[in-house]
Structures are given as C-alpha cells and as structure tokens.
Design a protein around this motif. Structure first.
Motif, PDB file in Angstrom:
ATOM      1  N   GLY A 122     -30.475 -44.433 -54.788  1.00  0.00           N
ATOM      2  CA  GLY A 122     -31.471 -43.429 -55.186  1.00  0.00           C
ATOM      3  C   GLY A 122     -30.946 -42.504 -56.258  1.00  0.00           C
ATOM      4  O   GLY A 122     -31.663 -42.151 -57.203  1.00  0.00           O
ATOM      5  N   ALA A 123     -29.690 -42.107 -56.144  1.00  0.00           N
ATOM      6  CA  ALA A 123     -29.088 -41.224 -57.151  1.00  0.00           C
ATOM      7  C   ALA A 123     -29.015 -41.919 -58.504  1.00  0.00           C
ATOM      8  O   ALA A 123     -29.246 -41.288 -59.545  1.00  0.00           O
ATOM      9  CB  ALA A 123     -27.694 -40.786 -56.699  1.00  0.00           C
ATOM     10  N   ALA A 124     -28.719 -43.203 -58.500  1.00  0.00           N
ATOM     11  CA  ALA A 124     -28.659 -43.941 -59.771  1.00  0.00           C
ATOM     12  C   ALA A 124     -30.038 -44.003 -60.417  1.00  0.00           C
ATOM     13  O   ALA A 124     -30.170 -43.845 -61.638  1.00  0.00           O
ATOM     14  CB  ALA A 124     -28.096 -45.339 -59.536  1.00  0.00           C
ATOM     15  N   LEU A 125     -31.070 -44.200 -59.633  1.00  0.00           N
ATOM     16  CA  LEU A 125     -32.432 -44.217 -60.178  1.00  0.00           C
ATOM     17  C   LEU A 125     -32.826 -42.830 -60.676  1.00  0.00           C
ATOM     18  O   LEU A 125     -33.365 -42.681 -61.775  1.00  0.00           O
ATOM     19  CB  LEU A 125     -33.429 -44.696 -59.126  1.00  0.00           C
ATOM     20  N   ARG A 126     -32.521 -41.807 -59.885  1.00  0.00           N
ATOM     21  CA  ARG A 126     -32.863 -40.430 -60.311  1.00  0.00           C
ATOM     22  C   ARG A 126     -32.125 -40.036 -61.583  1.00  0.00           C
ATOM     23  O   ARG A 126     -32.645 -39.274 -62.390  1.00  0.00           O
ATOM     24  CB  ARG A 126     -32.581 -39.443 -59.181  1.00  0.00           C
ATOM     25  N   LEU A 146     -40.126 -41.049 -57.891  1.00  0.00           N
ATOM     26  CA  LEU A 146     -40.955 -41.839 -56.990  1.00  0.00           C
ATOM     27  C   LEU A 146     -41.918 -42.723 -57.779  1.00  0.00           C
ATOM     28  O   LEU A 146     -42.125 -43.896 -57.431  1.00  0.00           O
ATOM     29  CB  LEU A 146     -41.720 -40.934 -56.025  1.00  0.00           C
ATOM     30  N   ALA A 147     -42.492 -42.193 -58.840  1.00  0.00           N
ATOM     31  CA  ALA A 147     -43.403 -42.983 -59.671  1.00  0.00           C
ATOM     32  C   ALA A 147     -42.663 -44.154 -60.326  1.00  0.00           C
ATOM     33  O   ALA A 147     -43.149 -45.294 -60.315  1.00  0.00           O
ATOM     34  CB  ALA A 147     -44.045 -42.097 -60.741  1.00  0.00           C
ATOM     35  N   ALA A 148     -41.486 -43.889 -60.881  1.00  0.00           N
ATOM     36  CA  ALA A 148     -40.708 -44.956 -61.521  1.00  0.00           C
ATOM     37  C   ALA A 148     -40.324 -46.022 -60.501  1.00  0.00           C
ATOM     38  O   ALA A 148     -40.465 -47.231 -60.763  1.00  0.00           O
ATOM     39  CB  ALA A 148     -39.466 -44.363 -62.179  1.00  0.00           C
ATOM     40  N   TRP A 149     -39.848 -45.601 -59.336  1.00  0.00           N
ATOM     41  CA  TRP A 149     -39.461 -46.554 -58.302  1.00  0.00           C
ATOM     42  C   TRP A 149     -40.664 -47.367 -57.842  1.00  0.00           C
ATOM     43  O   TRP A 149     -40.585 -48.581 -57.684  1.00  0.00           O
ATOM     44  CB  TRP A 149     -38.819 -45.806 -57.133  1.00  0.00           C
ATOM     45  N   ARG A 181     -42.607 -50.263 -70.053  1.00  0.00           N
ATOM     46  CA  ARG A 181     -42.819 -49.517 -71.310  1.00  0.00           C
ATOM     47  C   ARG A 181     -44.090 -48.681 -71.248  1.00  0.00           C
ATOM     48  O   ARG A 181     -44.188 -47.658 -71.914  1.00  0.00           O
ATOM     49  CB  ARG A 181     -42.920 -50.490 -72.490  1.00  0.00           C
ATOM     50  N   ARG A 182     -45.063 -49.112 -70.467  1.00  0.00           N
ATOM     51  CA  ARG A 182     -46.312 -48.371 -70.369  1.00  0.00           C
ATOM     52  C   ARG A 182     -46.094 -46.979 -69.783  1.00  0.00           C
ATOM     53  O   ARG A 182     -46.914 -46.082 -69.981  1.00  0.00           O
ATOM     54  CB  ARG A 182     -47.327 -49.157 -69.553  1.00  0.00           C
ATOM     55  N   LEU A 183     -44.980 -46.782 -69.084  1.00  0.00           N
ATOM     56  CA  LEU A 183     -44.648 -45.449 -68.579  1.00  0.00           C
ATOM     57  C   LEU A 183     -44.423 -44.446 -69.708  1.00  0.00           C
ATOM     58  O   LEU A 183     -44.587 -43.248 -69.526  1.00  0.00           O
ATOM     59  CB  LEU A 183     -43.362 -45.491 -67.740  1.00  0.00           C
ATOM     60  N   PHE A 184     -44.001 -44.965 -70.832  1.00  0.00           N
ATOM     61  CA  PHE A 184     -43.611 -44.083 -71.933  1.00  0.00           C
ATOM     62  C   PHE A 184     -44.697 -43.931 -72.996  1.00  0.00           C
ATOM     63  O   PHE A 184     -44.497 -43.232 -73.975  1.00  0.00           O
ATOM     64  CB  PHE A 184     -42.317 -44.619 -72.574  1.00  0.00           C
TER      65      PHE A 184
END
Length: 185
Positions: A122-126, A146-149, A181-184
């Motif tokens: 989780g820390a690596a993702l955050r 949470l959205a990215a995960w 990529r759609r996240l950005f």
C-alpha cells in the motif's frame, strides 16, 4: 535434508510454496490441499503441516510473499502510470499470489506478517499517488490512492477473468497503459 522419498530440499518451505503456486495456477485456491501439495513436492503428507500448520497457514505465507512481490514491483516502477502497469504485470505474472492476496477469507488476514507486507504494498502505491500534482481544492490523497488501486485492480481482475472485450487486444500491459492514461486526461 532428505525426505522419506529421497527428494532433497535445500529449502522445503520454499519448495512447498512453489508447489502451491503451481497447484493454484492450475485449479485455483479452493482446490488446494496439503496432501496434494506434499505429493507435488515429493515429501510426506505431514511436511506441509509441519511448516504451515494448516491450509490457512500456507495461504497466509503465500499472501505475505505476494504482497512483498507486489511492493517490490511497485517500488521499481517509475511514475503512477508505470506503477499501474506494474500492478497489472504482477497480477498476470503472479496469478496464484494475486488470487490469494485479495481473498482474505482464505488466510489469516490479521497475521502480523500479512499486515506488514500489505502495508508495504500500500505504501508503494501511495508513493506513486503522492507524486501527482496536488489539487489544493481536494487534498485527499487517500481517495486518490483508492481510486488508482480500484482502477488497476479492476482492470487486472477483468483481464484474468477474460471478461474484457476482444478489442482490448492481446497485451495486458499495453491495454492497461491505455486505460490508466485516462486517469490523467
């Protein structure tokens, strides 16, 4: 150490985990049994119980390994896009781990090693989310993480289930990159 069948294991625990990965890849975690695991590893039927206690203990160890592998993959990734692709690559390349890690009813979810390994992942993702430009109007990084995960986990799960449309293409990493990529945008 030589087992009753003459098979030498330099690291029986690791050999049993590798046999579990193989069995789960073939038939899923529900079909796994310690007796079958012992047969695959060429050891007595008591050997897995000696190392893990029971099936939940074995799957707990597998979950710890999986979360640590995932944490390493995410740390090695570059930006958040690369971390998302690394997440999907992990799910596809370590399917057995992935299938166990996110089914906490299969293992001891409160085991201290699981808790620590899950936190490392989780820390690596955050960390990837923290590198995004800050939106001063919405500083909630936990929701961003949470959205990215959710997006990468959902994509990976759909890919593994074969539930994505054929137009997605045959390459999970390329397809994931397009979606993430759609996240950005």
């Amino acid at each position: 150490m030589t087992g009753p069948r003459g098979y030498h294991h330099g690291d029986l625990r690791r050999a049993l985990l590798a046999a579990a990965v193989e069995a789960i890849t073939e038939a899923g975690p529900a079909a796994l049994s310690l007796r079958e695991l012992a047969r695959r590893a060429g050891v007595s039927h008591a050997a897995p119980a000696h190392h893990f206690g029971d099936k939940a203990g074995l799957l707990t160890a597998l979950a710890v390994d999986g979360f640590d592998l995932l944490a390493g993959a995410l740390r090695e990734a570059g930006d958040l896009l690369d971390a998302g692709v690394a997440y999907v690559r992990f799910a596809v390349g370590h399917r057995a781990h992935f299938e166990v890690m996110f089914r906490p009813e299969l293992y001891r979810r409160d085991d201290p090693e699981v808790v620590a390994a899950r936190e490392r992942a989780g820390a690596a993702l955050r960390a990837g989310v923290a590198a995004l430009p800050r939106d001063e109007a919405d500083p909630d990084r936990d929701s961003d993480a949470l959205a990215a995960w959710s997006i990468v986990h959902g994509f990976a799960t759909l890919w593994l289930a074969g539930a994505l449309p054929p137009r997605t293409g045959p390459d999970p990493e390329a397809a994931a990159r397009t979606v993430i990529r759609r996240l950005f945008d």
